[in-house]
Enzyme design. Structure first.
Site, PDB file in Angstrom:
ATOM      1  CE  LYS A  80      -8.038 -45.849  -9.054  1.00 31.85           C
ATOM      2  NZ  LYS A  80      -9.360 -46.518  -9.111  1.00 31.85           N
ATOM      3  CB  SER A 155      -9.044 -48.657 -12.446  1.00 32.84           C
ATOM      4  OG  SER A 155      -9.805 -48.008 -11.447  1.00 32.84           O
ATOM      5  CB  SER A 179     -11.804 -49.612  -9.677  1.00 27.48           C
ATOM      6  OG  SER A 179     -11.873 -49.678 -11.071  1.00 27.48           O
TER       7      SER A 179
END
Ligand code: GLN
Length: 495
Positions: A80, A155, A179
């Site tokens: 990420k 997310s 997330s």
């Protein structure tokens, strides 16, 4: 040996170690797949192609020379883009950090690389990890591979999409309020948030430091265990990292738990408005029963207060953490005439650098911490957090349950744009995931079934929690469930 991205991490590592495939070939295929479908799905912000290929060749050379290549030798992974690497950019999907280059690598990245894994790309996300859909990225929303008109969740949107679309067998996400787990559920893959303090946060761009935790997104529970073993353990660079050795969950993950007791919160079924999700959850309880578990109904009325407490606490911490992005210490600086003064430069840099959701959190957080409001909001939220933690402790201590089973999200993946104008509805997506962060306990989402929406199959996951530091129990229970359910649906091929 040709692959189609269908190998798990365990299989890919075995294939490279035995010489059945080369790391270079594996990495080249993952890069090709990213170019072929990753750009359409918008799951990747940056490819580290030359660097990844060079590292893969080095793994092959080591193996050919008979040297150890590590438990993840040659396995391609994606991070990420709020996890820093000492090469390329770390943007947090924000204009503020569009050109930011980190001088160091996060501890998790170093550990995975020491285990032989190869980072091929940085994944899209909601800006600074704030969001539940993936739509808050300054570089456009990622798409759900099951239905590209829908969000993948957030997310850690790009990380979940990359694993679901079989670009890589494993990726790292971060989880402050769900997330990792919510996008994993929406994309039909496994997502694990470890116990707070289990994994070093050094090199994770901070959102809400008392809640943030890095964890794996994989296709199988076994791979989640393998990745956790690689990234966990004490790190002197993170003062909240627990002084514990790395886990060894991969060794035990396939051992069933004798006399497994699964807690189910009383009345939780009535809180699921979506019929399909309710059915999948009910079926999941039945699957636990047929795997031999005892189902124990417990009182756990924490979900609604969890959302309220979470959105106050995370905003408060974010307003403080993001103060460093002022165009001087960090972040892009807006061009403002010197005669306008320093304050104008700060204002303009922060107004043009941060997107609307990040600005909303900073304003909300600044408000709840301001004098006169601190007691009413922040302290009340902190008290609610303590009660939630006690409620979780009671489930595992007083009721003697090994794990707690809840839905992962109130509904399946929704359409891109459907909730973007309504922050409150978006926040309610996190109903079932935020309590684990507030309580600090580990939780995992596992694919449990599909629902048909508009003629398209969409995956739905369920979530297991365990007591703090009981990842071993958590993963073994999740593995039992995975075996019982035998979820093998895949997103449509040929994306
Ligand atoms: N959706 C939650 C939020 O927007 C959780 C984010 C996260 O876990 N990083 O804050």
């Amino acid at each position: 040996m040709k692959t189609d991205g269908s190998m798990t991490m365990a299989q890919a590592a075995g294939a490279v170690a035995s010489g059945r495939t080369d790391a270079e070939g594996l990495v080249a295929e993952a890069l090709d797949r990213t170019r072929a479908i990753g750009s359409y799905l918008n799951c990747v912000l940056q490819l580290l192609d030359e660097d990844a290929l060079a590292r893969a060749r080095a793994v092959d050379q080591k193996r050919n020379a008979g040297e150890p290549i590590g438990p993840l030798g040659g396995v391609p992974i994606i991070l990420k883009d709020n996890i820093v690497l000492d090469r390329g950019r770390t943007t947090c999907a924000s204009k503020m950090l569009e050109r930011y280059e980190s001088p160091f690598s996060a501890t998790v990245a170093k550990k995975l690389e020491a285990a032989g894994a190869i980072v091929i790309a940085k994944a899209n996300l909601d800006e600074f990890a704030m969001g539940s859909s993936g739509e808050n990225s300054a570089f456009g929303p990622a798409r759900n591979p099951w239905d590209p008109t829908r969000v993948p969740g957030g997310s850690s949107s790009g990380s979940a999409v990359s694993v679901a679309a079989r670009i890589v067998p494993g990726a790292l996400g971060s989880d402050t309020g769900g997330s990792i787990r919510q996008p994993a559920s929406h994309c039909g893959v496994v997502g694990l948030k470890p116990t707070y303090g289990r994994v070093s946060r050094y090199g994770l761009v901070a959102f809400a430091s008392s809640l943030d935790q890095i964890g794996p997104i994989t296709r199988t529970v076994e791979d989640a265990a393998i990745m956790l073993d690689a990234i966990s353990g004490h790190d002197p660079h993170d003062s909240t990292s627990l002084n514990l050795s790395p886990t060894s969950c991969a060794q035990t993950v396939s051992r069933p738990i004798e006399g497994l007791r699964v807690a189910v919160p009383a009345g939780v079924i009535d809180e699921i408005a979506h019929n399909g999700v309710r059915t999948v959850y009910q079926d999941a309880i039945n699957a636990c029963r047929s795997a031999g578990a005892e189902i124990v109904e417990v009182a756990l009325p924490v979900f609604k207060s969890g959302i309220a407490a979470y959105y106050l606490i995370c905003a408060a911490e974010a307003s403080s953490n993001l103060a460093r992005f002022d165009g001087v210490r960090y972040g892009s600086r807006a061009s403002v005439a010197p005669s306008q003064g320093l304050e104008a430069m700060y204002k303009e840099s922060r107004s043009s650098g941060f997107g609307p959701e990040v600005q909303r959190r900073i304003m909300l957080g600044t408000h709840v911490l301001s004098s006169g409001y601190y007691d009413a909001y922040y302290l009340t939220a902190a008290r609610a957090r303590r009660l939630i933690k006690e409620a979780f402790d009671a489930v595992f201590r007083s009721h003697g349950c090994h794990v707690l089973l809840t839905p992962a999200a109130p509904e399946p993946a929704f359409r891109i744009g459907e909730k973007s104008d309504d922050p409150l509805t978006m926040y309610l997506e996190d109903l079932f995931t935020v309590p684990a962060n507030l309580a600090g306990v580990p939780a995992i989402t596992v694919p449990a079934g599909v629902v048909i929406e508009g003629g398209v199959a969409l995956p739905v996951g369920v979530q297991f929690h365990a007591a703090a530091l009981q990842e071993d129990t958590l993963l073994r229970a999740a593995r039992m469930f995975e075996r019982e359910v035998g979820f093998d649906a895949q997103p449509p091929a040929g994306l």
